[in-house]
Structures are given as C-alpha cells and as structure tokens.
Scaffold this active site. Structure first.
Site, mmCIF file in Angstrom:
data_model
loop_
_atom_site.group_PDB
_atom_site.id
_atom_site.type_symbol
_atom_site.label_atom_id
_atom_site.label_comp_id
_atom_site.label_asym_id
_atom_site.label_seq_id
_atom_site.Cartn_x
_atom_site.Cartn_y
_atom_site.Cartn_z
ATOM 1 C CE LYS A 1 32.662 -8.675 73.722
ATOM 2 N NZ LYS A 1 32.101 -9.954 74.148
ATOM 3 C CB THR A 2 33.552 -11.054 79.244
ATOM 4 O OG1 THR A 2 33.746 -11.183 77.838
ATOM 5 C CG2 THR A 2 33.100 -12.384 79.815
ATOM 6 C CG ASP B 1 28.891 -11.403 74.419
ATOM 7 O OD1 ASP B 1 29.187 -10.212 74.180
ATOM 8 O OD2 ASP B 1 29.735 -12.271 74.721
ATOM 9 C CD GLU B 2 31.382 -10.942 70.541
ATOM 10 O OE1 GLU B 2 31.326 -9.945 69.802
ATOM 11 O OE2 GLU B 2 32.428 -11.306 71.116
ATOM 12 C CD GLN C 1 36.204 -6.412 68.642
ATOM 13 O OE1 GLN C 1 36.667 -7.553 68.721
ATOM 14 N NE2 GLN C 1 36.023 -5.644 69.703
ATOM 15 N NE ARG D 1 41.474 -9.414 68.644
ATOM 16 C CZ ARG D 1 40.514 -9.050 69.488
ATOM 17 N NH1 ARG D 1 40.193 -9.850 70.476
ATOM 18 N NH2 ARG D 1 39.894 -7.891 69.380
#
Length: 772
Positions: free
Chosen positions: A33-34, A225-226, A256, A614
């Site tokens: 996504k980044t 973002d987020e 998340q 992770r």
C-alpha cells in the site's frame, strides 16, 4: 508508461492511475500500500497537479519522511518539498500557525505535551481545593482528552446532562468547572495541547467558512493512510476539506484496526462508501511479505470476525513452514524456548539476529524473554520502552534492594529516601550530602547519627529521617534470614511502593504494577532455580549480582544486528523473517480487560492478525501452562486464537494437554480398590491393547508432530552419569562433567557449562539431558 509504474501489479496499477473522484483502497497486510500511495502522488504530479495542491496525511512522521523520500527520487527533491505531507497533528498545527489568529491564538502558540497538561491540571485541582485522591490528575486529563476527541467542547459539556450525570456518579461533580478552567488557562497562556490541534482545526473550519473554502481550494487532492485508525475529530476534518472537490483517496485495512483504546473508530473505513457518491473501491489482496501458510493461518483467524470488509488476501510466495505452536510449563521455560530456537535457527541457517522479533501483548512479558536471551548472549533491543530493569518502577524497587545490601550506595539512597513521599524535601537531601562529605561519612551513617550532628534540620524532618533509617535497618535484619523473594515481596508492600504504583488507576499505572509483579516473578524463578545448584544460595546479594552481570551483557544499542522486542501495537507496519508471539493464553491474549463485548474481542483478534502477518518466513506461537502472578503459580490455558487457526496451517511442536480435561478431584480421596473388590472377571480392553499407553488426542484444529516432542530427562541419580559425559541444561546450555562426588541424596556433579561456567549440581534436582 512511466518507468516506475511498470513495478506495479495490475491491482496496484489501477488505483495508482485513477486521478479524480473518491476512492478507497482496501489493502491487506504486506500488499504494497505504501508503494501505491507514493506512486499515486508522483503520478498526480506528472499529470499536472501542482504539488502545493496535494495533502497526504500519515500516522507517523517516519512514514511521511520515507514516502517523501521515495517521491523525491521520482519527481525531484524540489517538487517533493512542496507537498503538504505529514501526520494529522503536524499538518493541522501548521494550518493553525497561519490561521490561529481567527481563534485568538498567536502564531507562535505553545504546544503542551502530556506532562505540561497534567501539571497545569494538578495546579487547577489544588487551587479549587478539590480532593486529589478523587480528582486524580491523570484520570481528569484522560477524561478531558476524550471530550476533545469527541468534539465535546466546554459549551457542549454543560448542555449535555448525560455527561454531567456520569461525572457526578463517578464522584467528580465539578469536572465541568475543571475543564472550563483548563481551557481558559491554556488560552490565556497562548497554548494548545495535542487534542486542541484537532479540536481547534474543527472549530476553525466550522466557524470561519472563508477559511474552509480557502483550504478546500488549496487541497484539491487528499490522501489518507491508515484510515481505519482515524478518530471522530480527524474524520470530520477530512470530510470538511474534501467536500468541495471530493478527490479523496483513503487507504487502510479494517483487519488491522487496533487503536480503539486511543479513540480510533473502525466505522470510518467501514462506512466510507456511504459518505461519498460513486466511490471507486480497489482491493490489494496479494501479500508479498509472507508464506502461504502464514497468510492462510491469518485469514482463517480473522474470518471469525463479523465486522469486516470483504477481501481475500492471497500470496504467490512459497508454501513455507507451518505456524509452529509451542507449549511451555512456565514463562521461564517459554523464554528459554524462544532463546534456544533463535540460537538453533541462527546456527542451522546462518541468520542474523535482526531476522528475529519477539512480540507480546504487554510490556511486562519482556522480563522472562530478556533473561533467557541474555543467558545465551543474544543481543536484543526493546522498542517503545526501556529495558525491563531500566524502567522507573523496577529501578525504584532495586534501589531499595541495593541500599539494603550496601547502605553506602548513595545513588540508591537519594532515589528512594523520599519515594514514596515521606515529606523529606530536596533541601534536606542537599544538607545531608554536604554533611556526609564534610564528616567523610556516608549519607546513611549520617542518618544513623542524626541526633549527634548539627546540620540545620528541624525536629519534624529529623523524625521522618529516623523512620526511614529504621525501615532500612529492619530490612537489613530480615535479609539475614529471608530469601530474595521473601524480602523483596515484603519491601514492596511495607515501603508503600505497591500502593504508590497502584493508586492512579490509569492504564499506565496498571502497566507499572504488572512490571513490579514481573520483577517478583523473576526473583521467584531465580530462587527456585538456585535449589538445584549445590552451594548456591537464594539471597538478595546473589540475585542482584545475577541481574548486574546479566544487564552488562545487553547488546550494543548501536549495532543493528539484534533481536527486536516490542508490543504488538508497536509492531504494526513492520516485518521480520521469524516472529515469536509469546503469551498466547486466555486472559492475557485476548486480554481479560478486552472481552466484555464482541467489538472488544474482535479488536483483540485483529491485533493477533497484525502479529501473525509481521512474519515473512516463520511464525511461532507460544503459551504456558502456568505463570507466576505475585509469586504464586497460576494455571493458564491456551488462547482461543490458537484453536481458530485452521489445522492445515499449524504444527504442534510439543504435545498439548488441555488443562480443562484434567479431573476436578483427586483420586486419592476415594481410597484404594482391592483386587477382590473388582466385579469384572475379564479386562474390558482387548489383550493386544492392554500394554499400550493411552492414545493422545490433540485438541480441535491442532495437529501433533510427535517426533518433535522433547526427550524425557535421564534419571541421573542412579549412578548412570560419569565423568566425561556431555550434558545439556535448559538454563546453562551444554557442558562436560568434570567430577562426581558425594553419596546418597547428596550426590553432586561438577560440570563446565558453555553459558554458566563451572556449576555444582545436585543430581536429585538436576534437569539434564545426557548427549554423550
């Protein structure tokens, strides 16, 4: 096509080149996504959008800095600098610097941090003559922060009878007055706190339509973002700024969303499509980070949540190892399993320490892991907090212990002479230091002769100093007979330390209390571990020496090659080759404080999803059958999240006996059955089965890998151990038997261990594997 766009897959390419209109990118873990956000900003600029007209909001300054650096590589450093990119608080503080005069604030207003705010509130509470044990500063601060994040201004508060009633029921009927005084004092001082940066921005955009129009026109393209972590105040600012052009792109993953305790509202992302017309929805579902088994395990867990957006995360990566589940008897064993597994992977696969991460639900869990890593000389770094023995509450306890052992320890004495508060001020301490230096004595010796020296201290203060001296001397007497655990438990209670740590009732206070509890657990573990070592004691001195030597082995913080240790909340956005998620037990993870409602439980499950994803190559889940709680061993049971993983993705590397299957009563209470009392003439089982042990039945969804079960410890007390044998010990590693001496129950072996050096072990207690 731009060169950088060729690096995107089809799912990433489509949202990157979509220029106008509202859009949501539902991005699964590890889906890039980044990269999409970064390339989309670069693409907008390549299509003629002025960099001054782009607003990109992130949740960390680190993320903003990394994204701006990537954009600069594509479009050039000069243009990248013109972007309005940063955290919500940094961007809106910048706007308030320009526009704050509309609200009566100077452009150079001060931003109060949490400590500043709490000090001011403490002064206000004192000036109002309120009972500080009822109006506790941190609780009042937390309450006011909650008001502001939910846009409850002072005016709105006094118009809301429900809030007033709730505060009255909580025995804080003057909460509104405190809130008003706090806001007035901040305004008078030309100051805003962190929450004001959002609240005042909302006020600015609401009360001054011309200012809103100015920034709507400026920020023609907005990226967030987020988005799943935005609170109500942030949500309203984004809605207001994007309302004119509606060129808004939000990126997030509902799976998340783990910050509800900080005010995040998952409904912001769940309801995004209802807020705008003709929303384009894109899904990034290919995970580039993890193996198929890790992705499958994570999917099978999050599937149990009812509140979620539709997406199917998948990966083209290799199958990889299954998620390994390990059961330990205690948290000390759990730590040793983590350390030995890291060492084994390092040796077998030549992996650096930086490939490993240990994640836990609470910071207090780090103690047992730290102890085990230090014993193996594995460097590690604690993120988001101090090393366990460096935390304030732990240093406070160990300062008492150091002073008991060595009353000449001046730093330890100065740390705790007025902690908990005894009315001994800094001026008195300074005079004691001067007197000690003048007489060539230690401060404690001056205290012991306080009536014989003239150091300008009044009678009341001298009485307080005598009481402190008597307290320490009583501990010194107790130290002559008690073991380290008994003494430390007594010190923490009788000194008032536990009461002091426990009295504020905030989440932070609870964490400090858990840390003191963990220190007691560690001392209990040390005392019990000393039993098997011949000629070893369980005294305070030996424990402090153990801690001091262990602390000296901490890894160099400047060396990036270390094992990372952190809470799961802090791990969000990070990735590691091998991840250990420890403490997978009911009431720990999921937390006992987060199981009151379905929404709380679902947030805990999302937290576990974050932990699992992770891992790139290997994930380990560990739990114990018992943990020390305040020095007492408490039974534990495996987390429900382990059973929620589909069994095709899991390997059990130790057999799991469900504690819930254990009998509730002891068979001893029913007496023995004589052979002639048995009424059956023939055994019930077939003859061919009579000598077989009962078949182990693993719990639902757990697959047993029997070959990995640890071997039984050899019975060494029967004389089978000889000089020259190579043995392995769970704490000290491998070693060679140098000497065997003694008779009967006192037989002991002298062994040279890799980690612990030469130790004398009593064989009736020793837990050794004979390797050869």
């Amino acid at each position: 096509m731009e060169k950088y766009l060729s690096q995107l897959n089809e799912a990433q390419y489509e949202p990157t080149v979509q220029v106008d209109g509202p859009m949501i990118i539902i991005a699964g873990a590890g889906s890039g996504k980044t990269r999409v956000l970064t390339y989309r900003i670069a693409y907008l600029m390549s299509k003629g959008v002025d960099s001054f007209n782009i607003l990109a909001l992130t949740f960390t300054n680190k993320a903003a800095k990394e994204m701006k650096g990537r954009i600069a590589d594509i479009v050039g450093d000069g243009e990248a600098k013109n972007l309005w990119m940063g955290t919500f608080h940094s961007v809106f503080a910048k706007i308030l610097r320009f526009e704050g005069h509309h609200l009566g604030f100077p452009s150079n207003f001060t931003i109060y941090d949490t400590q500043d705010s709490q000090k001011l509130l403490g002064s206000i509470i004192k000036e109002m003559g309120l009972e500080k044990d009822i109006y506790k500063t941190k609780q009042v601060y937390s309450r006011i922060s909650s008001y502001k994040n939910n846009l409850v201004t002072v005016k709105a508060y006094f118009k809301n009878p429900d809030l007033i009633e709730a505060d009255t029921a909580a025995r804080r009927p003057r909460m509104g007055e405190i809130y008003k005084n706090y806001v007035d004092r901040c305004f008078k001082a030309g100051a805003m706190d962190f929450d004001d940066l959002l609240l005042r921005t909302n006020e600015l955009l609401t009360r001054f339509p011309n200012v809103l129009a100015q920034y709507q026109n400026k920020f023609r393209y907005i990226l967030v973002d987020e988005y799943q972590d935005t609170n109500h105040s942030q949500y309203l600012i984004v809605r207001a700024l994007s309302d004119r052009f509606q060129n808004i792109c939000v990126v997030g993953d509902d799976a998340q969303s783990i910050y509800a305790f900080r005010g995040a509202n998952i409904n912001n992302i769940l309801n995004f499509q209802k807020d705008y017309d003709d929303v384009k929805v894109y899904r990034l579902e290919q995970n580039y980070r993890s193996t198929k088994n890790i992705v499958g395990a994570a999917n099978s867990v999050i599937e149990h949540n009812k509140t979620k957006l539709d997406k199917i995360v998948w990966t083209a990566n290799t199958e990889g190892e299954k998620v390994k589940v390990n059961r330990s008897l205690t948290d000390g064993d759990e730590g040793r399993f983590v350390a030995s597994t890291i060492m084994e992977n390092k040796m077998n696969h030549q992996l650096p320490n930086s490939d490993f991460a240990v994640l836990y639900r609470t910071n207090a869990q780090s103690r047992a892991i730290e102890d085990a890593l230090r014993k193996r000389d594995i460097p590690y770094q604690i993120y988001g907090g101090l090393s366990f023995y460096q935390r304030k509450e732990i240093k406070d306890v160990t300062a008492y212990l150091r002073l008991i052992l060595n009353p000449a320890d001046e730093e330890a004495l100065k740390r705790i002479i007025n902690y908990p508060a005894r009315g001994i001020g800094q001026t008195t301490i300074d005079r004691l230091v001067v007197a000690a230096n003048g007489f060539g004595k230690t401060i404690f010796e001056v205290l012991q002769h306080i009536d014989e020296v003239d150091i300008n201290i009044n009678k009341g203060t001298k009485n307080k100093l005598r009481d402190f001296t008597t307290l320490i001397e009583s501990y010194q007497v107790m130290n002559q007979t008690a073991n380290a655990f008994e003494l430390t438990e007594h010190v923490t209670k009788s000194s008032g330390l536990i009461r002091e740590v426990n009295k504020d009732g905030t989440p932070e206070g609870q964490v400090r209390l858990e840390n003191v509890e963990e220190l007691l657990n560690g001392i209990k573990d040390f005392v019990e571990g000393q039993i098997e070592i011949a000629d070893a004691g369980d005294s305070l001195g030996e424990f402090l020496e153990d801690v001091a030597l262990a602390t000296d082995l901490d890894g160099d913080k400047g060396d990036p090659n270390h094992v990372a240790m952190m809470t799961i909340h802090l791990a969000k956005g990070l990735e590691f080759s091998h991840v250990f998620v420890v403490g997978m037990e009911e009431d720990l993870f999921p937390s006992a404080m987060s199981m009151n409602t379905r929404s709380e439980l679902e947030e805990e499950r999302r937290l576990f999803y974050v932990a699992l994803t992770r891992a790139e190559n290997q994930a380990y889940l560990t739990y114990t059958l018992s943990r020390y709680r305040w020095g007492k061993l408490i039974d534990a049971e495996p987390s429900r999240f382990i059973e929620e993983i589909d069994d095709q993705f899991v390997d059990i590397i130790t057999p799991i006996n469900d504690p819930r299957q254990n009998p509730m009563l002891s068979a001893d209470i029913f007496g023995d059955i004589e052979p002639n009392q048995i009424r059956f003439k023939k055994p019930i089982r077939r003859k061919s089965e009579s000598n077989k042990p009962p078949k182990f039945v693993a719990p639902k969804n757990l697959k047993l890998v029997s070959k990995s079960s640890p071997p039984d410890k050899t019975n060494l007390f029967d004389g089978t151990l000889t000089v020259g044998n190579i043995v392995e010990h769970s704490r000290f590693g491998k070693g060679e038997v140098l000497k065997i001496e003694g008779k009967g129950a006192d037989v002991k072996a002298e062994i040279n261990f890799e980690v612990g050096g030469i130790k004398k072990l009593l064989l009736r207690f020793a837990k050794l594997d004979v390797l050869g």
